[in-house]
Write an enzyme that holds these catalytic residues in place. Structure first.
Site, short mmCIF file in Angstrom:
data_model
loop_
_atom_site.label_atom_id
_atom_site.label_comp_id
_atom_site.label_asym_id
_atom_site.label_seq_id
_atom_site.Cartn_x
_atom_site.Cartn_y
_atom_site.Cartn_z
N SER A 157 -4.57 -0.40 -2.86
CA SER A 157 -3.62 -0.16 -3.96
C SER A 157 -3.53 -1.40 -4.83
O SER A 157 -3.76 -2.53 -4.36
CB SER A 157 -2.24 0.17 -3.39
OG SER A 157 -1.24 0.10 -4.39
N TYR A 170 4.64 -1.30 2.44
CA TYR A 170 3.47 -0.66 1.85
C TYR A 170 2.51 -1.72 1.32
O TYR A 170 1.29 -1.65 1.54
CB TYR A 170 3.92 0.26 0.73
CG TYR A 170 2.80 0.92 -0.06
CD1 TYR A 170 2.14 2.03 0.46
CD2 TYR A 170 2.43 0.45 -1.31
CE1 TYR A 170 1.12 2.65 -0.26
CE2 TYR A 170 1.42 1.06 -2.04
CZ TYR A 170 0.77 2.16 -1.51
OH TYR A 170 -0.24 2.77 -2.23
#
Length: 264
Positions: A157, A170
């Site tokens: 990401s 995350y």
């Protein structure tokens, strides 16, 4: 006519988290390029219809493989199913991932101060974004190493470079995935197996988030992303095709940020 290096006809790709979203976009492009594809998701809800849709559109063999690939026994069951169906796995794409937007510790002065990540939520975020990739890579690795050929693609990401508010765990998991990509690539380089990663930015999916939230996300991207638009799911697939094909044989251990310039 495309260069021969991009031809993946007859290759077998196993893609986790592929019932919808980025995983589906990757599966569509790889199948269009000639690959047979095994699609994994936790339940049959989306993955069975997705597999049928892609098979009809491409004429390739596309098999749904429901399994919990955050657990070792689920991974082994999924790999066994793919091997029974196809006899080999040439490309592994670790797409599975999700975020829970909560702070690690309750923040003072906030009305939502009590909504810090629970122990269960923390474990979920780490497992679905990192543990899955480790377990699946470990399970697929022996056959790739024996053949001296294989491609592993991890989906990280843009937060691996920038971080994000209320997404600490995350970000930890996706950053660790970048480190895992580098280390595993180095360990397997001598055996002809390449390991790379893609770090997507904003890629809204109406099926995953709902029509209204997807529209809001797209509108936000038009204001915040340097290229003034969100990414299209297919675009992750196009980059995955490069990393899955012989065109990328001299690239390993790299993370490519596909984010419209967000990480700049």
């Amino acid at each position: 006519m495309l260069p021969a290096e991009y031809d993946i006809t007859g290759k077998v790709a196993f893609i986790t988290g592929a019932g919808r979203g980025i995983g589906k976009g990757i599966a569509q492009v790889l199948a269009e390029a000639g690959a047979d594809v095994a699609l994994n998701a936790l339940t049959p809800t989306y993955v069975e219809s997705t597999a049928a849709e892609i098979a009809r559109a491409t004429g390739r063999r596309v098999v749904p493989v429901p399994a919990d690939v955050t657990k070792a026994d689920g991974v082994q069951g999924a790999i066994d199913a793919v091997m029974k169906a196809f006899g080999r796995i040439d490309v592994l794409v670790n797409t599975l991932g999700d975020a829970i937007r909560k702070p690690l510790v309750a923040l003072p002065g906030r009305s939502d101060a009590a909504t810090a990540l629970s122990d269960e939520e923390l474990k979920f975020v780490m497992d679905i974004n990192l543990t899955e990739a480790i377990l699946c890579t470990r399970a697929v690795g022996p056959q790739m190493l024996e053949r001296r050929s294989g491609k592993v693609i991890n989906i990280s990401s843009w937060t691996a470079r920038q971080g994000g508010g209320e997404m600490v765990v995350y970000t930890i998991a996706k950053t660790a995935l970048v480190g895992f990509t580098r280390a595993q690539a180095l360990e397997w380089a001598a055996y002809g197996v390449q390991v790379n990663a893609i770090a997507p930015g904003i890629f809204p999916d109406p099926v995953t988030s709902g029509e209204e939230r997807a529209r809001q996300t797209a509108a936000r991207a038009e204001q915040t992303v340097p290229l003034r638009r969100p990414g299209r799911l297919r675009e992750v697939g196009l980059l995955s095709l490069y990393l899955a094909s012989g065109a990328s044989d001299y690239m390993t251990g790299q993370t490519i940020f596909l984010d419209g310039g967000m990480s700049l």
